[in-house]
Design an enzyme around this catalytic site. Structure first.
Site, PDB file in Angstrom:
ATOM      1  N   GLU A  39      81.013  22.805 -38.944  1.00 13.96           N
ATOM      2  CA  GLU A  39      81.313  24.296 -39.347  1.00 13.96           C
ATOM      3  C   GLU A  39      81.521  24.828 -40.532  1.00 13.96           C
ATOM      4  O   GLU A  39      81.222  25.691 -40.929  1.00 13.96           O
ATOM      5  CB  GLU A  39      82.544  24.635 -38.257  1.00 13.96           C
ATOM      6  CG  GLU A  39      82.349  24.447 -36.898  1.00 13.96           C
ATOM      7  CD  GLU A  39      81.417  25.529 -36.423  1.00 13.96           C
ATOM      8  OE1 GLU A  39      81.048  26.609 -37.069  1.00 13.96           O
ATOM      9  OE2 GLU A  39      80.950  25.312 -35.103  1.00 13.96           O
ATOM     10  N   GLN A  44      77.839  30.076 -44.458  1.00 17.22           N
ATOM     11  CA  GLN A  44      76.958  30.599 -45.749  1.00 17.22           C
ATOM     12  C   GLN A  44      75.727  29.898 -45.722  1.00 17.22           C
ATOM     13  O   GLN A  44      74.883  29.911 -46.775  1.00 17.22           O
ATOM     14  CB  GLN A  44      77.572  30.520 -47.081  1.00 17.22           C
ATOM     15  CG  GLN A  44      79.153  30.487 -47.222  1.00 17.22           C
ATOM     16  CD  GLN A  44      79.512  32.050 -47.268  1.00 17.22           C
ATOM     17  OE1 GLN A  44      78.694  33.102 -47.427  1.00 17.22           O
ATOM     18  NE2 GLN A  44      80.823  32.245 -47.215  1.00 17.22           N
ATOM     19  N   THR A  45      75.528  28.861 -44.783  1.00 20.54           N
ATOM     20  CA  THR A  45      74.285  28.169 -44.982  1.00 20.54           C
ATOM     21  C   THR A  45      73.518  27.771 -43.547  1.00 20.54           C
ATOM     22  O   THR A  45      74.183  28.140 -42.675  1.00 20.54           O
ATOM     23  CB  THR A  45      74.507  26.711 -45.478  1.00 20.54           C
ATOM     24  OG1 THR A  45      75.290  26.742 -46.558  1.00 20.54           O
ATOM     25  CG2 THR A  45      73.310  26.097 -45.722  1.00 20.54           C
ATOM     26  N   TYR A 122      88.687  31.398 -38.450  1.00 27.46           N
ATOM     27  CA  TYR A 122      87.332  30.771 -37.969  1.00 27.46           C
ATOM     28  C   TYR A 122      87.140  29.423 -37.236  1.00 27.46           C
ATOM     29  O   TYR A 122      86.906  29.077 -36.097  1.00 27.46           O
ATOM     30  CB  TYR A 122      86.350  31.516 -38.553  1.00 27.46           C
ATOM     31  CG  TYR A 122      84.855  31.015 -37.959  1.00 27.46           C
ATOM     32  CD1 TYR A 122      84.180  31.504 -36.974  1.00 27.46           C
ATOM     33  CD2 TYR A 122      84.395  29.745 -38.451  1.00 27.46           C
ATOM     34  CE1 TYR A 122      82.990  30.886 -36.261  1.00 27.46           C
ATOM     35  CE2 TYR A 122      83.042  29.191 -38.200  1.00 27.46           C
ATOM     36  CZ  TYR A 122      82.507  29.704 -37.021  1.00 27.46           C
ATOM     37  OH  TYR A 122      81.522  29.109 -36.396  1.00 27.46           O
ATOM     38  N   ASP A 140      82.921  34.876 -36.090  1.00 22.84           N
ATOM     39  CA  ASP A 140      82.238  34.652 -37.558  1.00 22.84           C
ATOM     40  C   ASP A 140      81.447  36.198 -37.543  1.00 22.84           C
ATOM     41  O   ASP A 140      81.328  36.928 -36.516  1.00 22.84           O
ATOM     42  CB  ASP A 140      81.672  33.541 -37.733  1.00 22.84           C
ATOM     43  CG  ASP A 140      80.166  33.483 -36.635  1.00 22.84           C
ATOM     44  OD1 ASP A 140      80.083  34.304 -35.831  1.00 22.84           O
ATOM     45  OD2 ASP A 140      79.400  32.491 -36.905  1.00 22.84           O
TER      46      ASP A 140
END
Ligand code: ADE
Length: 356
Positions: A39, A44-45, A122, A140
């Site tokens: 997680e 961001q990836t 999150y 998210d």
């Protein structure tokens, strides 16, 4: 007619997930360590990029004790290219917290998970629901997009109040605990956001398991949602980067790298020597002389742009073969490394990889 939003929605999402889930390495079991690391990497990836990183990480650091005891350099090397390196450092701090405060066992209580370094609402929700089957939402961007469409809600999804509202809406919809379905609901929402209710381009409402619950679809406003406040423009920084070698790297030559400052962007990582501003070739040559490198002329690279969250680097590179192993008079000294050392030991951020 739209169906009322109740556990029928939950069943539709979890059922769809069971049938359609992608086979991803962190979905092979529910070990909290596996869920946690994946997680954090997935923030961001892209999933496809994370796959390799995750497998490499688990090979090198298979459990909490191995992460707690690893060298920071090794951790950063395993993270090299994922960006936001504080995430990697926080993982190690949290692993040490788990060793010291929880006897090496991942805590199961939401508040204790949330209190670990680097874990926000999150991630805590994702771990609690996926690893421990708790009715804890993980909100998210995927989930915000889906819920803003389901409710045809025009609130700004960047606002903390919107996240709070969506978490409260979802808390009501989570499956009962004890059936192993809470994690499927969390991952089902994420998967639906990635595969069907997509962020760029048209959502695939024809195949959406939640279509009959969706107000945006009923009103034909899917493409207007979600609403996201405009981001502040990034600051632009011109930089001149030096690729200084003392011979061909293929033949055992070495390249100058140095450690970045302990604070700020890319703290403590490696960098190629660089200065603020776009230097002319003459100025660059002079700079390399001042560093004591005795450069034999320079070759200029094309310009590269690297984007961080708040700043863009617009970089010009100068390549030079040097006859002295110079070092700057201020800041960290240069370290002259071989290609093998660079590959194995030096955590060089992506921003500098363009020049290699
Ligand atoms: N993005 C965030 N969490 C994810 C997960 N568990 N699987 C796939 N993509 C994700």
């Amino acid at each position: 007619m739209i169906k009322a939003l109740d556990r029928g929605f939950t069943g539709a999402v979890t059922g769809w997930y069971t049938e359609n889930r992608r086979d991803l390495p962190w979905r092979k079991d529910r070990q909290p360590y596996h869920i946690w690391i994946s997680e954090i990497m997935l923030q961001q990836t892209r999933v496809e990029a994370v796959r390799e990183y995750y497998l490499r990480w688990m090979e090198a650091l298979p459990d909490i004790p191995s992460l707690a005891e690893a060298d920071e350099e090794q951790v950063l090397k395993l993270w090299q290219g994922l960006g936001y390196y504080s995430r990697a450092r926080n993982l190690q701090v949290a692993a040490r917290e788990i060793m010291e405060q929880h006897g090496g066992v991942f805590p199961t209580e939401f508040d204790k998970i949330r209190a670990l370094k680097g874990i926000g609402d999150y991630t805590a929700g994702a771990i609690a629901s996926i690893a421990f089957d708790q009715r804890m939402p993980a909100v998210d961007g995927n989930v915000l997009r889906i819920m803003s469409r389901i409710h045809a809600d025009y609130s700004d999804i960047k606002a903390a109040a919107t996240k709070k509202k969506v978490a409260a809406q979802l808390a009501e919809l989570y499956p009962e605990e004890g059936k192993g379905l809470c994690g499927d609901f969390t991952q089902g929402l994420i998967e639906l956001g990635a595969m069907v209710c997509v962020p760029n381009g048209k959502p695939q409402c024809e195949i959406c398991p939640a279509a009959e619950f969706c107000r945006a679809r009923a009103e034909g406003v899917q493409m207007e949602l979600p609403v996201k406040a405009e981001k502040k423009a990034r600051r632009i920084e011109e930089r001149t980067v030096f690729i200084l070698t003392n011979g061909s790297l293929e033949e055992g030559g070495r390249m100058a790298v140095r450690k970045r400052p302990a604070e700020g962007l890319l703290a403590n990582l490696a960098e190629l020597p660089n200065v603020l501003g776009e230097l002319t070739p003459d100025q660059a040559l002079q700079r390399a002389w001042v560093w004591g490198c005795s450069p034999a002329g320079l070759t200029r690279s094309s310009k590269f742009k690297h984007i961080f969250s708040h700043v863009e680097w617009h970089m010009t590179g100068y390549y030079s073969t040097c006859s002295d192993c110079g070092t700057p008079d201020e800041g960290e000294p240069f370290r002259w490394v071989t290609a093998e050392e660079m590959e194995a030991e030096v955590p060089l951020p992506s921003a500098f990889q363009y020049f290699l």
